[in-house]
Design an enzyme around this catalytic site. Structure first.
Site, PDB file in Angstrom:
ATOM      1  N   LYS A  46       3.810 -10.770 -23.212  1.00 23.21           N
ATOM      2  CA  LYS A  46       4.725  -9.732 -23.700  1.00 23.21           C
ATOM      3  C   LYS A  46       6.062  -9.888 -22.990  1.00 23.21           C
ATOM      4  CE  LYS A  46       4.868  -4.644 -24.310  1.00 23.21           C
ATOM      5  NZ  LYS A  46       4.126  -3.379 -24.118  1.00 23.21           N
ATOM      6  N   SER A  97       3.464  -0.334 -28.152  1.00 27.75           N
ATOM      7  CA  SER A  97       4.614  -1.217 -28.096  1.00 27.75           C
ATOM      8  C   SER A  97       4.254  -2.701 -28.020  1.00 27.75           C
ATOM      9  CB  SER A  97       5.479  -0.850 -26.888  1.00 27.75           C
ATOM     10  OG  SER A  97       4.776  -1.093 -25.681  1.00 27.75           O
ATOM     11  N   SER A 133      -0.156   1.470 -25.526  1.00 23.55           N
ATOM     12  CA  SER A 133       0.510   0.288 -26.088  1.00 23.55           C
ATOM     13  C   SER A 133      -0.299  -1.000 -26.130  1.00 23.55           C
ATOM     14  CB  SER A 133       1.812   0.018 -25.348  1.00 23.55           C
ATOM     15  OG  SER A 133       2.799   0.881 -25.833  1.00 23.55           O
TER      16      SER A 133
HETATM   17  N1  GLN Z   1       3.739   4.982 -27.829  1.00 24.29           N
HETATM   18  C1  GLN Z   1       3.893   5.515 -26.512  1.00 24.29           C
HETATM   19  C2  GLN Z   1       5.362   5.672 -26.211  1.00 24.29           C
HETATM   20  O1  GLN Z   1       6.139   5.459 -27.070  1.00 24.29           O
HETATM   21  C3  GLN Z   1       3.242   4.624 -25.503  1.00 24.29           C
HETATM   22  C4  GLN Z   1       4.002   3.398 -25.240  1.00 24.29           C
HETATM   23  C5  GLN Z   1       3.373   2.529 -24.210  1.00 24.29           C
HETATM   24  O2  GLN Z   1       2.174   2.634 -23.928  1.00 24.29           O
HETATM   25  N2  GLN Z   1       4.189   1.678 -23.610  1.00 24.29           N
HETATM   26  O3  GLN Z   1       5.757   5.997 -25.137  1.00 24.29           O
END
Ligand code: GLN
Length: 484
Positions: free
Chosen positions: A76, A151, A175
């Site tokens: 990532k 994400s 995410s």
């Molecule tokens: N979807 C959640 C957010 O927007 C979690 C994102 C994540 O785990 N990095 O914060």
């Protein structure tokens, strides 16, 4: 070769069915041929990957087989990689070439892994659809009109499309698990502190944790074995021995006590999603597990608590990107004030700005007690709920995501609706627990995932439950039609 799991590819390399170079070229060629349809990679590191592959082939010839020798992996783009652009999905870091490598990447490289490139992601890991990336949205290989989740959307989509046999992700509120569910792959968020955060660009430091995405639980176990461990460079990384995740995979599920939290099956949950998770529970029951009803009453407060705590930490973490110390700098600033203002205005996207504003507000004098402090109290209640449940059960199971992959753009103008994508995953981060999402079937042709949550440092148990489930099912081996 791309239809094989990482575990199978490892055996193939050992048996000399193919070389690390052939394997790496195969995936690099697939990325080149097919990623135009998905946009799952921000950077492909072809030359470096081939050099690493040649080194792996030499090691194999010399009999030096490590955990990941010769196996290609996509990282990532939140992990710093020396000499390679590390963008975090943001214009702010579009031209940032990291001067050092994240511990996770380093640990995997030390075990012989080959980096194919850096995967697309929501900007600074903020999002659930990969639509907030400066590099454009990622598409879901099961239906390219739909989102891959976020994400770690690039990680999950590239894996599902077999453009890489393995990927790393990070999980602050879901995410790793939510995109794993939406793409039909397996993803594990380890216990907070199990894996080093050093060199991983910080979003919300008390919640962020890196973990593996793989085709199977066994593949995730293999990767976690290499990733995990104490790191003196991260003071929140715990000095606990790393379990033998691979060795524990086959354990029987006889007498396993599975807690089924009623809050994971609310009345308004989509019936097909509920049925899917119940079907997975039935399979585990067949293997000897006992289902026990439990309640986690405070978890209904997890999304609101998270959207105070995570933005608060983000507003502080992201203050370093000011165009002077780090990040994008605007053209021709009038003065210092103008330089800060325009660099941050132009460098950050809308969702990141929203989080900075919310977080700064929640931390400001007069509001701190009402928001931040209260959210921290809720966080403790959530942690206590889990602690109570784990007195009677070994794991907790429910759906990973309240829905399958949604249409691109469907929630783009509705942030609160988007935030609900993590309604079943966020509490786990607030408590710091390990949890995995495993493919558990399809709804209207789209993958659905089931979440297995363990107690602290019980990654081994969680992987074992998923592995036993995967021995009896083949959802995790399905390949999207267009990418076979
Ligand atoms: N979807 C959640 C957010 O927007 C979690 C994102 C994540 O785990 N990095 O914060």
């Amino acid at each position: 070769m791309h239809d094989k799991t990482l575990t199978e590819l490892k055996a193939g390399l050992q048996a000399k069915d193919f070389s690390a170079r052939e394997l790496t070229e195969h995936f690099l060629d697939r990325i080149q041929a097919r990623d135009g349809e998905l946009n799952s990679f921000i950077t492909v590191t072809r030359e470096q990957a081939l050099a690493q592959a040649d080194a792996a082939d030499q090691a194999i010839a010399a009999g030096d087989h490590r955990l990941l020798t010769g196996l290609p992996i996509a990282h990532k783009d939140i992990f710093c990689t020396e000499g390679v652009r590390t963008s975090c999905g943001s214009r702010m870091l579009d031209n940032f070439v990291a001067p050092y490598t994240a511990t996770v990447v380093e640990n995997m490289a030390r075990e012989g892994a080959i980096m194919l490139g850096k995967t697309n992601m929501d900007e600074f890991a903020m999002g659930s659809s990969n639509e907030t990336s400066f590099y454009g949205p990622v598409r879901n290989p099961w239906d390219t009109e739909r989102v891959p989740g976020g994400s770690s959307g690039g990680a999950a989509a590239s894996l599902a499309a077999r453009l890489t046999p393995a990927a790393t992700g990070t999980d602050t509120g879901g995410s790793i698990r939510q995109p794993a569910a939406l793409n039909g792959v397996t993803g594990l968020k380890p216990t907070y502190g199990r894996v080093s955060r050093w060199g991983m660009i910080a979003f919300a430091s008390s919640l962020d944790q890196a973990g593996p995405l793989g085709l199977s639980a066994a593949d995730c176990a293999l990767m976690l074995q290499a990733m995990a461990g104490h790191d003196a460079k991260d003071s929140t990384c715990l000095n606990e021995p790393v379990d033998d995740y691979l060795g524990g995979l086959d354990q029987s599920l006889d007498d396993l006590r599975i807690g089924v939290p009623e809050e994971f099956f609310p009345d308004n949950l989509d019936g097909a999603i509920a049925d899917n998770a119940r079907e997975a529970l039935r399979e585990l029951e067949k293997q000897g597990a006992k289902l026990i009803k439990v309640s986690l009453p405070s978890i209904k407060l997890s999304v609101p608590a998270y959207y105070v705590i995570a933005p608060a930490e983000a507003s502080s973490n992201l203050s370093r990107f000011d165009g002077v110390r780090f990040g994008y700098r605007c053209d021709d600033p009038k003065d210092l004030e103008d330089l800060y203002k325009r660099s941050r205005s132009e460098g950050f996207g809308a969702e990141v700005k929203r989080r900075i504003l919310v977080g700064t507000y929640a931390l400001s004098a007069g509001y701190y007690d009402a928001y931040y402090k209260r959210a921290q109290k809720v966080r403790r209640l959530i942690r206590d709920d889990f602690a109570r449940a784990f007195k009677d059960v070994d794991v907790l199971i429910g759906p990973t995501s309240p829905e399958t992959a949604f249409q691109l753009g469907a929630k783009a103008d509705d942030p609160v609706n988007m935030y609900m994508a993590d309604v079943f995953t966020i509490a786990v981060n607030l408590a710091g627990l390990p949890a995995l999402s495993m493919p558990s079937g399809f709804i209207d042709g789209l993958p659905a995932g089931t979440q297995v949550i363990g107690n602290y440092f019980q990654e081994g148990r969680v992987l074992n439950v998923a592995h036993r489930y995967q021995l009896a099912t083949d959802w995790h081996l399905r390949i999207p039609g267009a990418f076979q």
